[in-house]
Design a protein around this motif. Structure first.
Motif, PDB file in Angstrom:
ATOM      1  N   THR A 237       0.804  -1.151  -0.041  1.00 43.91           N
ATOM      2  CA  THR A 237       0.001   0.024   0.087  1.00 43.91           C
ATOM      3  C   THR A 237       0.939   1.272   0.023  1.00 43.91           C
ATOM      4  O   THR A 237       0.600   2.201  -0.810  1.00 43.91           O
ATOM      5  CB  THR A 237      -0.723   0.119   1.250  1.00 43.91           C
ATOM      6  N   ASN A 394      -4.079   4.696   4.945  1.00 45.52           N
ATOM      7  CA  ASN A 394      -5.125   4.608   3.939  1.00 45.52           C
ATOM      8  C   ASN A 394      -5.030   5.555   2.935  1.00 45.52           C
ATOM      9  O   ASN A 394      -5.632   5.487   1.955  1.00 45.52           O
ATOM     10  CB  ASN A 394      -6.608   4.972   5.060  1.00 45.52           C
ATOM     11  N   LYS A 397      -4.051   4.086  -0.629  1.00 44.86           N
ATOM     12  CA  LYS A 397      -4.916   3.079  -1.286  1.00 44.86           C
ATOM     13  C   LYS A 397      -5.389   3.588  -2.648  1.00 44.86           C
ATOM     14  O   LYS A 397      -5.120   2.904  -3.437  1.00 44.86           O
ATOM     15  CB  LYS A 397      -6.052   2.683  -0.688  1.00 44.86           C
ATOM     16  N   TRP A 432     -11.679  -1.810  -6.092  1.00 44.43           N
ATOM     17  CA  TRP A 432     -11.310  -1.380  -4.829  1.00 44.43           C
ATOM     18  C   TRP A 432     -12.536  -0.795  -4.108  1.00 44.43           C
ATOM     19  O   TRP A 432     -13.082  -1.265  -3.071  1.00 44.43           O
ATOM     20  CB  TRP A 432     -10.328  -0.473  -4.835  1.00 44.43           C
ATOM     21  N   GLN A 447      -7.591  -3.045  -1.406  1.00 40.38           N
ATOM     22  CA  GLN A 447      -6.676  -2.436  -2.383  1.00 40.38           C
ATOM     23  C   GLN A 447      -5.831  -3.419  -3.089  1.00 40.38           C
ATOM     24  O   GLN A 447      -5.395  -3.151  -4.321  1.00 40.38           O
ATOM     25  CB  GLN A 447      -5.647  -1.786  -1.458  1.00 40.38           C
TER      26      GLN A 447
END
Length: 477
Positions: A237, A394, A397, A432, A447
């Motif tokens: 990620t 996050n 992503k 996603w 992801q």
């Protein structure tokens, strides 16, 4: 406590003053966005390191390590430091040669206007979580050092406003010069406080042995399909999702030469990886120094473990060194992440909508967008309940599933086409988002499915028209 507060105020005034002084070098939009492509090796290395050594490194990684061990911090610092190294090895030089203003310009030049706009929006949105994490951390610092006199919310507003001042005026020049000074403070401060805390627990070996016995140094996941998939997804990620980001591109393109661009990125990544372990060591030391405090905060707010340890267990000078390093880390990261999306949005979205601007008008527009973006992310930070670590993790992503494949394939695969890039983006985002809504905690991380769909879309979307075209031609008679 009073001495610490006055130090924070003095440090804040001096750093803002230095940032404003750097604004004298800004005379064009290129100066504002890329510091005139003139930065030497030591400054580029410093700004790469200081930009990434932010609140998530000092507060987020450390608290996550105390709770979950090395297994929990695979995204950062393992993934993030590898990102910088990969950029230096494979992306810095070819992007530098293209002489672009933003990473969005690459997508326009390689795949056209539609791809440029979609990717730019994805990049700008990805910065919301990252910048908000820095602003949230500023609020936490002001709240802690003032003994609660300044609330978290007020601290966020004060911190965001002060960082905005010099970023708005000096752009990349202010960011680069303040980052260089802040890197020195981070390195000296972290090493000193590490030495101070090490003496309190009987040496680093005691802490490492305790962490090993508690299972905190176990890195690899459990040998189950779900654990392995989620571990791999967390790793890539930040490792891959951070590559197509404007802040990384700015440091590459601000360098004096392409050799500096590549080498500084690698060196900055190695430095970041090494120094990221100091906050983890400090926070875990708290379990030996004050286990009751750790037990009371571990489920309530683990981000407070490290600052609480510093405020209650070390001398005032050590507190000054720690919070000096922490403020430097947050400010350098916050200024960079305010500038990057603002420049990208102005260049790749607004410029086409407002044609026939002079360079002075374009520079003014960039500064206006910096101001607006700062207000938006501050409001986002004030209303977010996520941890600093999760907000940063996050954030990448969306760029992982939408922007990485077109960048990598566009640079290294000659058969990559506009149709392939668009298929990559749309399939990556659609898969996603679908899983994030329908099965966010399922066997497959959303992801990971998104990036696999993005890679497939790039290959199939590029090759299919090339294969179909010969088949549609009439056979020779």
């Amino acid at each position: 406590m009073n001495a610490l507060i006055w130090f924070v105020i003095l440090y804040w005034v001096i750093s803002v003053g230095i940032g404003l002084y750097a604004a004298r070098y800004v005379s064009s939009s290129k100066d504002f966005a890329l510091a005139g492509r003139s930065l030497p090796m030591y400054v580029v290395t410093a700004t790469v390191f200081a930009t990434w050594f932010g609140s998530e490194t000092v507060l987020g990684i450390s608290s996550t390590f105390v709770k979950e061990g090395l297994h929990g911090v695979v995204a950062d610092p393992f993934g993030s430091s590898l990102c910088l190294i990969l950029v230096g090895l494979f992306f810095a030089r070819p992007l530098y040669r293209m002489n672009l203003l933003t990473i969005g310009d690459y997508y326009k030049q390689r795949f056209g206007r539609a791809v440029e706009m979609i990717v730019t929006i994805c990049i700008v949105v990805s910065y919301l979580g990252w910048v908000a994490a820095q602003i949230k951390a500023l609020g936490l610092v002001f709240n802690v050092v003032s003994g609660g006199y300044i609330t978290m919310q007020a601290g966020m507003i004060i911190g965001a406003a002060s960082v905005l001042i010099y970023t708005l005026m000096g752009g990349m020049w202010s960011v680069a010069i303040t980052d260089f000074l802040q890197m020195i403070i981070i390195v000296v401060g972290m090493l000193y406080i590490g030495w101070e805390v090490s003496g309190m627990v009987g040496g680093a070996g005691v802490v490492i042995a305790h962490a090993a016995n508690a299972g905190k140094l176990d890195f690899w996941p459990s040998p189950t399909p779900r654990e392995a998939l989620w571990f791999f997804a967390a790793w890539i990620t930040m490792m891959l999702g951070s590559i197509p980001q404007q802040d990384v591109f700015q440091r590459v393109s601000s360098s004096r030469t392409e050799k500096i661009a590549g080498r500084a990125s690698v060196l900055g990544g190695v430095m970041y990886f090494c120094f990221a372990f100091i906050p983890m060591f400090l926070a875990y030391s708290a379990t030996l120094i004050d286990p009751k405090m750790v037990a009371s905060l571990i489920d309530k707010d683990p981000q407070l473990i490290l600052p609480t340890l510093i405020m209650t267990k070390v001398p005032v000078f050590a507190q000054v060194m720690f919070f000096g390093a922490l403020l430097s880390a947050i400010k350098s990261c916050a200024s960079a992440t305010l500038l990057a999306p603002s420049v990208t949005f102005t260049e790749n979205i607004l410029k086409e909508l407002i044609p026939k601007q002079t360079d002075r008008q374009f520079l003014f527009l960039m500064r206006a967008v910096v101001l607006i973006f700062t207000v938006i992310v501050t409001l986002f930070a004030l209303n977010s309940q996520s941890s600093i670590y999760k907000m940063v993790e996050n954030a990448y992503k969306i760029t992982l599933v939408a922007a990485f494949a077109p960048l990598a394939f566009g640079l290294y695969w000659k058969r990559a086409t506009r149709q392939g890039a668009m298929a990559s983006i749309l399939l990556g985002l659609a898969s996603w988002i679908t899983l994030e809504i329908g099965a966010p905690e399922g066997l497959w991380p959303p992801q990971l499915v998104g990036v696999l769909a993005s890679l497939s879309g790039m290959v199939i979307g590029s090759l299919a028209p090339q294969l179909i075209r010969p088949l549609s031609q009439p056979l020779p008679t």
